[in-house]
Design an enzyme around this catalytic site. Structure first.
Site, short mmCIF file in Angstrom:
data_model
loop_
_atom_site.label_atom_id
_atom_site.label_comp_id
_atom_site.label_asym_id
_atom_site.label_seq_id
_atom_site.Cartn_x
_atom_site.Cartn_y
_atom_site.Cartn_z
CG ASP A 89 -9.72 41.36 17.22
OD1 ASP A 89 -9.86 42.13 16.26
OD2 ASP A 89 -8.91 41.57 18.15
CE LYS A 151 -6.70 39.18 19.89
NZ LYS A 151 -8.02 39.78 20.21
CE LYS A 180 -5.63 42.76 19.44
NZ LYS A 180 -7.07 43.15 19.43
#
Length: 215
Positions: A89, A151, A180
């Site tokens: 991430d 995300k 996400k």
């Protein structure tokens, strides 16, 4: 709903000890969470603890500010892939984005994805600092750079995810890449609402509370 299939069980506090990581992985194994999300220094320990399971090891790049050089992010990503992380991430360069340097932002994501290869790359937008237009623009940039997810948040910004953010992100990416939601998701009702909006993964330190229906 099988929340465990959506949860990246996260521990990203700088004070996290080996004992804390062991507890995190033990909980992930017990509840069969999708993954654990940890800092790079804990990858080896987590990989060892999870080696005979399907629980993925997720780590973070350029975290939490995203303001280091592209070369630093690429090298960090390369290191973590070599250590055996399954997913990364990455925080994008928020300052570049807000300056309108969209090509630089996209090129940085592209370079990190190149070293990540077939492993999953999620791009953290840190939506609390972005306008609606910037959220849409950045989500499209991530698609163009071949990221696998966008995300919402690091959990270290001025706020975490919001339903409004996710609606904008979904509008921008459609079904091209996944979303996400992360930051401030602490209960099953909230998690379900995000999933109903089309979120494929939930980043949370409250995974046990969510799957056991606690508040």
């Amino acid at each position: 709903m099988h929340f465990e299939n959506f949860i990246d069980h996260s521990l990203l506090k700088p004070t996290a000890t080996d004992k804390d990581i062991i507890q995190l992985c033990t909980e992930a194994l017990h509840y069969n969470f999708y993954g654990v999300c940890i800092h790079g220094c804990h990858i080896a320990l987590a990989k060892n603890l999870l080696k005979d399971s399907k629980v993925r090891v997720v780590s973070v790049v350029g975290f939490p500010l995203g303001a280091m050089s592209t070369k630093a992010k690429v090298n960090e990503a390369m290191d973590y892939i070599e250590l055996g992380t399954n997913e990364l991430d990455m925080v994008l360069n928020i300052g570049w984005l807000r300056s309108g340097n969209y090509l630089a932002v996209q090129e940085e994501i592209r370079q990190v994805k190149e070293v990540v290869g077939n492993n999953v790359l999620k791009v953290i937008l840190e939506t609390c600092y972005l306008t609606d237009t910037e959220i849409i623009t950045t989500s499209k940039i991530a698609v163009g750079a071949k990221a696998d997810f966008v995300k919402t948040s690091t959990g270290f910004g001025s706020r975490g995810a919001s339903f409004e953010d996710v609606v904008l992100m979904k509008k921008a990416v459609g079904n091209k890449i996944k979303i996400k939601a992360s930051g401030g998701i602490k209960d099953a009702v909230t998690a379900k609402n995000y999933i109903d909006l089309g979120v494929a993964r939930i980043g949370t330190s409250s995974g046990v509370a969510i799957v056991t229906n606690q508040n």
